[in-house]
Design a protein around this motif. Structure first.
Motif, short mmCIF file in Angstrom:
data_model
loop_
_atom_site.label_atom_id
_atom_site.label_comp_id
_atom_site.label_asym_id
_atom_site.label_seq_id
_atom_site.Cartn_x
_atom_site.Cartn_y
_atom_site.Cartn_z
N LEU A 110 1.03 -1.22 -0.13
CA LEU A 110 -0.01 0.08 0.04
C LEU A 110 0.86 1.21 -0.03
CD1 LEU A 110 -3.01 1.29 0.44
CD2 LEU A 110 -2.23 1.45 2.88
N GLU A 111 0.63 1.93 -1.07
CA GLU A 111 1.34 3.26 -1.19
C GLU A 111 0.53 4.45 -0.76
OE1 GLU A 111 4.57 3.98 -4.27
OE2 GLU A 111 3.04 5.76 -4.72
N ALA A 112 0.85 5.56 0.05
CA ALA A 112 0.07 6.63 0.42
C ALA A 112 0.90 7.89 0.45
CB ALA A 112 -0.60 6.42 1.91
N ASN A 113 0.42 8.86 0.08
CA ASN A 113 1.18 10.38 0.22
C ASN A 113 0.72 11.05 1.27
OD1 ASN A 113 2.28 9.51 -2.40
ND2 ASN A 113 0.74 10.49 -3.49
N PHE A 114 1.52 11.40 1.93
CA PHE A 114 1.56 12.12 3.24
C PHE A 114 2.13 13.63 2.99
CE2 PHE A 114 0.82 7.96 4.45
CZ PHE A 114 -0.26 8.16 5.41
N LYS A 115 1.70 14.59 3.83
CA LYS A 115 2.70 15.84 3.97
C LYS A 115 3.89 15.54 5.13
CE LYS A 115 -1.26 18.77 3.19
NZ LYS A 115 -2.05 20.01 3.84
N PRO A 116 4.91 16.28 4.64
CA PRO A 116 6.00 15.95 5.73
C PRO A 116 5.61 16.15 7.26
CG PRO A 116 6.95 17.03 3.58
CD PRO A 116 5.53 17.12 3.79
N SER A 117 4.72 17.28 7.34
CA SER A 117 4.35 17.60 8.72
C SER A 117 3.44 16.76 9.30
CB SER A 117 3.98 19.20 8.62
OG SER A 117 2.71 19.30 7.87
N GLU A 118 2.77 15.77 8.68
CA GLU A 118 1.94 14.67 9.20
C GLU A 118 2.44 13.85 10.16
OE1 GLU A 118 -1.94 13.75 6.96
OE2 GLU A 118 -0.40 14.21 5.27
N LYS A 119 2.00 13.11 11.07
CA LYS A 119 2.34 12.36 12.14
C LYS A 119 2.65 10.84 11.68
CE LYS A 119 2.54 15.86 14.73
NZ LYS A 119 3.92 16.77 15.24
N ILE A 120 3.20 9.93 12.26
CA ILE A 120 3.32 8.57 11.81
C ILE A 120 1.82 7.84 12.41
CG2 ILE A 120 4.22 6.21 12.67
CD1 ILE A 120 6.93 7.67 12.78
N GLN A 121 1.15 8.69 13.40
CA GLN A 121 -0.08 8.28 13.95
C GLN A 121 -1.09 8.47 12.72
OE1 GLN A 121 -1.01 6.79 16.97
NE2 GLN A 121 -2.93 6.59 15.74
#
Length: 250
Positions: free
Chosen positions: A115-126
């Motif tokens: 599963l590949e997902a895109n996040f913002k660098p400021s988002e948390k591992i949570q």
């Protein structure tokens, strides 16, 4: 009875509009763009390297001149880093962080789904954990995430992706967190599936980036037609200027 040769099944290709609609609907539900695909090779380990029991020869561990100069360069770089002021180090760190706009995280499951997902660098591992709770088939079973090598569990889920060194991308591994004497700790549970059926149906679908709206050029105003003087069909000869005869003296 003779066995019939196995027929190769052609992979069904979703129509482009349907596949993009599916991805858009899932992205809207989850709050993140995702891709699902299968691992290309099941014979490779978590690091992507083929497993081997062969030992390296002794000269493999000898320090080469290239290794020496590389180590000395790293040492000099570390010393120069210590000489920098705190403000300079903070400014350089902020500049490096500003270069990245997203973190691409791949979660690898034991059944070879990724599963590949895109996040913002400021988002948390949570935020990654919360996303997985929406897509896994058994959210009732406790799980944990880890990176390798070496194997290290992600315990502090309050870290953002940049601080966790997940920028610009990272591979994370999924595992159930069950005690050995648990009834759920069985081969049937370990076999999967780990993802929901509707998420697995997205296997191989890749979102197409939205193209920028085409700029329509402004119409060029038509220039006024140039009126050419009409030619006279019977041109008259130009009138000659009268001249004074040479014999006339005044």
């Amino acid at each position: 009875m003779d066995e019939q040769p196995a027929k190769k099944l052609k992979r069904y290709q979703f129509p482009l509009d349907i596949s993009q609609d599916q991805l858009s609907a899932v992205a809207e539900e989850l709050g993140h763009e995702i891709c699902v695909f299968m691992s290309s090779s099941a014979s490779t380990g978590p690091t992507g390297l083929p497993s081997s029991n062969e030992e390296e020869p002794d000269d493999f561990y000898d320090l080469t001149p290239e290794d020496y100069y590389r180590l000395m360069g790293n040492k000099i770089g570390a010393q120069s880093e210590m000489l920098k002021t705190r403000k300079i180090r903070e400014a350089e760190a902020a500049a490096r962080r500003a270069r990245y706009t997203k973190a691409v995280v791949r979660v690898r499951f034991p059944d070879n789904y990724i599963l590949e997902a895109n996040f913002k660098p400021s988002e948390k591992i949570q935020d990654l954990v919360d996303l997985l709770l929406k897509v896994i088939a058994r959210p009732d079973i406790p799980f944990y995430l880890y990176t390798t090598p070496p194997k290290e569990r992600l315990k502090d889920t309050s870290k953002d992706f940049y601080t966790a060194s997940f920028v610009p991308g990272a591979n994370v591994y999924f595992s159930y967190d069950l005690p050995n004497d648990s009834q759920l700790n069985s081969e049937e549970t370990k076999a999967g599936p780990y993802l929901r059926e509707e998420i697995r149906s997205l296997n191989g679908l890749v979102p197409i980036p939205k193209q920028a709206a085409s700029v329509i050029p402004e119409p060029v105003p038509a220039s006024a037609p140039t009126i050419m003087p009409s030619a006279d069909p019977n041109p008259r000869p130009a009138a000659k200027k009268p001249t004074k005869p040479k014999w006339l003296k005044l």
